[in-house]
Scaffold this active site. Structure first.
Site, PDB file in Angstrom:
ATOM      1  N   LYS A  56      -9.247   6.751 -18.665  1.00  0.00           N
ATOM      2  CA  LYS A  56      -9.602   7.269 -19.986  1.00  0.00           C
ATOM      3  C   LYS A  56      -8.438   7.086 -20.960  1.00  0.00           C
ATOM      4  CE  LYS A  56     -13.486   8.296 -17.978  1.00  0.00           C
ATOM      5  NZ  LYS A  56     -13.265   8.550 -16.600  1.00  0.00           N
TER       6      LYS A  56
ATOM      7  N   ARG B  10       0.859  -1.198   0.000  1.00  0.00           N
ATOM      8  CA  ARG B  10       0.000   0.000   0.000  1.00  0.00           C
ATOM      9  C   ARG B  10       0.886   1.236   0.000  1.00  0.00           C
ATOM     10  NH1 ARG B  10      -1.233   1.864   4.706  1.00  0.00           N
ATOM     11  NH2 ARG B  10      -1.783  -0.144   5.618  1.00  0.00           N
TER      12      ARG B  10
ATOM     13  N   ASP C 254      -7.485  19.261 -14.083  1.00  0.00           N
ATOM     14  CA  ASP C 254      -7.876  17.917 -14.507  1.00  0.00           C
ATOM     15  C   ASP C 254      -7.538  17.829 -15.999  1.00  0.00           C
ATOM     16  OD1 ASP C 254      -9.214  15.689 -15.494  1.00  0.00           O
ATOM     17  OD2 ASP C 254     -10.870  15.880 -14.070  1.00  0.00           O
TER      18      ASP C 254
ATOM     19  N   TYR D 242     -16.960  18.000 -14.578  1.00  0.00           N
ATOM     20  CA  TYR D 242     -17.427  16.609 -14.606  1.00  0.00           C
ATOM     21  C   TYR D 242     -18.372  16.393 -13.416  1.00  0.00           C
ATOM     22  CZ  TYR D 242     -17.332  11.628 -13.598  1.00  0.00           C
ATOM     23  OH  TYR D 242     -17.694  10.349 -13.283  1.00  0.00           O
TER      24      TYR D 242
END
Ligand code: PLP
Length: 379
Positions: A199, A50, A174, A102
């Site tokens: 994406k 992690r 972004d 978004y």
């Protein structure tokens, strides 16, 4: 590796030399969750997956190089990446958000952060002066999407970053729609870049992921701490898939952009369409700025149907090659109805989307086939 090398070279080689012990030409997929220590606290840089994983480290370093950052932090999704940035906000703080952000970003900011007393001011970021006029003493950052989702509005990243810095805040971009191949916000003055790696970076609709790239020491400290403490990390296999996607990002973007340009011209001349939103069209209000700020106009195209919502919904149902689905940025073309799908969470908010709007993510199919598909769907 020298950042003077071209983007394509860096995407394939940065931070990923052939493996010293085996000669393998791609980075290994390290599934181990824990790492042997020679003595307490003495290890080779990894102690628990992690906190750090070698496959993730390669991806973080490659993405940082491509965006011109010193550090990269990968997350389990784009939303987890956004959340890691926003965790720096405290009750009473304010942020400026694009008036067509978004839907998921708006939901996170308005509903999750709103609950703890963080306020968000929607701003028309196509007018940089609006950033200064809306900035309050409590404003800590401006969140930028350019081109924005779904209206493909273009914001002047350099001008907005300058204003944010003068007023003592951060400019966070972004860069999901543009990718570092077309636009590098950090070089324009932004403090951090956020991606939905789901994406274009991944590019094949087979991995959900996110990343934040920055050179700001305070942000680096915050992001590393949140990544490890909250633990929304991507699996090694997810990192491997994004790394693999990056190698073809440049060629995918080139062809997807050229397909999108042809499609936007077709739509602009279609009698059923009242407006096409694509920064590559000379008629787009952000065209000149996009030409200056980007290396291409992207592969997202939105358009408004003269017949309104019913015709938009029916058109989305009728396409065959354009799959009716959420998401974007992969090799296959997608169509969606933002008001009822990706942006349903902004319905009845200041960010509500025109229900006659459709959004295309233009893929890599033969452009003639894509046009025939749209043509039959539009009737
Ligand atoms: N940013 C933009 C511009 C997006 O379009 C999306 C998702 O569609 C996100 C962030 C969130 O990314 P993810 O779905 O990987 O959490």
């Amino acid at each position: 590796m020298s950042s003077a090398l071209g983007f394509e070279t860096l995407a394939i080689h940065a931070a990923q030399p052939p493996d010293a012990s085996t000669g393998a030409v791609i980075p290994a997929l390290h599934l181990a969750t824990t790492y042997a220590q020679e003595a307490v606290g003495q290890h080779k840089g990894f102690d628990y997956s992690r906190t750090g994983n070698p496959t993730r480290s390669v991806l973080e370093a490659t993405l940082a190089t491509l965006e011109g950052a010193t550090r990269g932090f990968c997350f389990a999704s784009g939303m987890a990446a956004e959340d890691a940035v926003l965790r720096g906000l405290r009750p009473g703080d304010n942020l400026l958000i694009p008036n067509d952000a978004y839907g998921g970003t708006w939901r996170l900011i308005a509903r999750v952060y709103g609950e703890i007393g963080v306020s968000a001011t929607p701003v028309d970021l196509t007018r940089s002066d609006a950033v200064a006029s809306q900035w309050k003493p409590s404003t800590k950052l401006v969140w930028v999407e350019s081109p924005s989702n779904p209206l493909l509005q273009v914001a002047d990243i350099g001008a907005i970053a300058e204003i944010a810095h003068e007023l003592g805040g951060w400019c966070i971009v972004d860069n999901t729609f543009a990718t570092p191949y077309l636009q590098r916000p950090l070089l324009l003055g932004a403090d951090a870049v956020v991606h939905s790696a789901t994406k274009y970076l991944g590019g094949h609709s087979d991995v959900v992921g996110g990343a934040v790239l920055t050179s700001d020491p305070a942000l680096c400290e915050q992001l590393g701490f949140i990544q490890n403490s909250a633990g929304a990390v991507p699996s090694p296999f997810d990192c491997y898939l994004v790394q693999r996607g990056l190698k073809t990002l440049a060629v995918r973007m080139e062809r997807q952009c050229s397909n999108a340009a042809v499609i936007s011209d077709f739509l602009a001349g279609h009698p059923a369409v009242s407006r096409v939103l694509y920064p590559g069209l000379a008629s787009h209000p952000g065209h000149a700025l996009a030409r200056r700020q980007m290396g291409g106009f992207g592969a997202m195209v939105s358009f408004v149907l003269k017949g309104g919502e019913a015709v938009a919904v029916e058109t989305a149902r009728r396409t065959k090659l354009f799959t009716l689905a959420e998401s974007l940025g992969a090799v296959e073309s997608l169509i969606e109805h933002p008001a009822r799908m990706t942006h349903a969470s902004v319905a009845s908010s200041p960010l509500a989307v025109d229900p006659a709007l459709l959004r295309l993510s233009v893929g890599l199919e033969s452009v003639g086939d894509l046009i025939s598909d749209l043509s039959q769907a539009l009737g």
